[in-house]
Design a protein around this motif. Structure first.
Motif, PDB file in Angstrom:
ATOM      1  N   ILE A  53       0.047 -11.584   9.904  1.00 10.85           N
ATOM      2  CA  ILE A  53      -0.042 -12.152  10.934  1.00 10.85           C
ATOM      3  C   ILE A  53       1.243 -12.725  11.646  1.00 10.85           C
ATOM      4  O   ILE A  53       1.784 -12.499  12.780  1.00 10.85           O
ATOM      5  N   ASP A  54       2.137 -13.273  10.649  1.00 16.71           N
ATOM      6  CA  ASP A  54       3.185 -13.750  11.150  1.00 16.71           C
ATOM      7  C   ASP A  54       4.341 -12.612  11.623  1.00 16.71           C
ATOM      8  O   ASP A  54       5.020 -12.621  12.529  1.00 16.71           O
ATOM      9  N   LYS A 108      -2.836 -16.444  16.749  1.00 13.74           N
ATOM     10  CA  LYS A 108      -2.638 -16.485  15.187  1.00 13.74           C
ATOM     11  C   LYS A 108      -4.278 -16.717  14.930  1.00 13.74           C
ATOM     12  O   LYS A 108      -4.859 -16.081  13.893  1.00 13.74           O
ATOM     13  N   GLU A 109      -4.856 -17.791  15.504  1.00 12.08           N
ATOM     14  CA  GLU A 109      -6.210 -18.008  14.781  1.00 12.08           C
ATOM     15  C   GLU A 109      -7.145 -17.037  15.141  1.00 12.08           C
ATOM     16  O   GLU A 109      -8.097 -16.605  14.205  1.00 12.08           O
ATOM     17  N   MET A 128       3.314 -11.428  15.045  1.00 14.13           N
ATOM     18  CA  MET A 128       3.740 -12.229  15.946  1.00 14.13           C
ATOM     19  C   MET A 128       5.106 -12.189  16.258  1.00 14.13           C
ATOM     20  O   MET A 128       5.478 -12.398  17.455  1.00 14.13           O
ATOM     21  N   LYS A 146      -1.952 -14.484   6.522  1.00 10.68           N
ATOM     22  CA  LYS A 146      -0.849 -15.107   6.940  1.00 10.68           C
ATOM     23  C   LYS A 146       0.434 -14.374   7.026  1.00 10.68           C
ATOM     24  O   LYS A 146       0.835 -14.270   8.236  1.00 10.68           O
ATOM     25  N   ILE A 201       0.693 -18.772  20.914  1.00 15.56           N
ATOM     26  CA  ILE A 201       0.677 -18.052  19.656  1.00 15.56           C
ATOM     27  C   ILE A 201      -0.297 -18.627  18.730  1.00 15.56           C
ATOM     28  O   ILE A 201      -0.918 -17.871  17.872  1.00 15.56           O
ATOM     29  N   LYS A 202      -0.655 -19.807  18.782  1.00 15.95           N
ATOM     30  CA  LYS A 202      -1.533 -20.584  18.054  1.00 15.95           C
ATOM     31  C   LYS A 202      -2.883 -19.837  18.206  1.00 15.95           C
ATOM     32  O   LYS A 202      -3.509 -19.727  17.218  1.00 15.95           O
ATOM     33  N   MET A 205      -6.516 -14.454  12.372  1.00 13.32           N
ATOM     34  CA  MET A 205      -6.849 -15.082  11.100  1.00 13.32           C
ATOM     35  C   MET A 205      -8.232 -14.807  10.885  1.00 13.32           C
ATOM     36  O   MET A 205      -8.764 -15.023   9.670  1.00 13.32           O
TER      37      MET A 205
END
Ligand SMILES: Cc1cc2nc3c(=O)[nH]c(=O)nc-3n(C[C@H](O)[C@H](O)[C@H](O)COP(=O)(O)O)c2cc1C
Length: 192
Positions: A59-60, A88-89, A63, A56, A84-85, A92
């Protein structure tokens, strides 16, 4: 084990099963990687491995970098937030992200030696991984050149150089072997 077969059959993997690779196997893979040639025995490769909750944070940082460098818009519009969602998915869902880096050398020849050696380390890892049924994708992306990204993950960009980020996991899809150009087309033998 047939190293020649592995060299031919290894593929870059872009779609992974969700479960992680055991620590012991990852350790074996990186150990084989470390038998790469290394001038002055410097063994310059360093690895930051992000997995489980650690992803997490990574990835933050990725982004935030994408937004800084303009690859992703920096606003709160629904389209941007959705993008962005999804990104991220996607990230992840990759079980492991390994940042491979080394300490920069001021001397350009030494720098190339270390860069080359760490690249050989990465390819050794890819081949060893394939032997364990583990897939990798060697990536080079713009955030590797974003000093703030490096700072976010605890690296000083003045001192450290990222060679690649490896996405790692068990393959969900193995892409077809695209083959290679016959080497005769690239090989020039000079005899006199
Ligand atoms: C230094 C380097 C960087 C790469 N970066 C990416 C990348 O960012 N994204 C990607 O999809 N593939 C990347 N690749 C993988 C290549 O696309 C892949 O090796 C090529 O398509 C041949 O496929 P194969 O590895 O399955 O033989 C990279 C490969 C190398 C050597």
């Amino acid at each position: 084990m047939d190293i020649l077969k592995t060299i031919r059959e290894r593929r870059s993997i872009r779609s992974f099963k969700k479960h992680e690779v055991d620590h012991d196997i990852l350790e074996q893979i990186f150990t084989y990687g470390s038998f790469a040639p290394t001038h002055y025995m410097k063994e310059s490769w360093r690895i930051k491995m992000y997995q489980e909750d650690g992803k997490k944070f990574f990835i933050d940082a990725v982004m935030a970098s994408y937004q800084r460098i303009g690859m992703v818009k920096d606003n709160n519009e629904p389209k941007t937030l959705q993008m962005i969602k999804s990104m991220k998915e996607f990230l992840m869902n990759i079980p492991h992200h390994a940042v491979i880096y080394f300490e920069r050398e001021e001397d350009p020849i030494r720098y190339e030696e270390e860069y080359a050696s760490v690249s050989a380390f990465i390819q050794n890892c890819q081949l060893a991984a394939w032997e364990y049924g583990v897939g990798m994708l060697w990536t080079i992306t713009p955030y590797m050149h974003d000093a703030e990204f490096l700072r976010d993950i605890g690296l000083d960009g003045e001192r450290m150089k990222i060679v690649g980020v490896l996405q790692i996991g068990y393959p969900e899809v193995i892409s077809r072997n695209k083959g290679r150009t016959p080497i005769d087309e690239k090989l020039e033998i000079i005899k006199s």
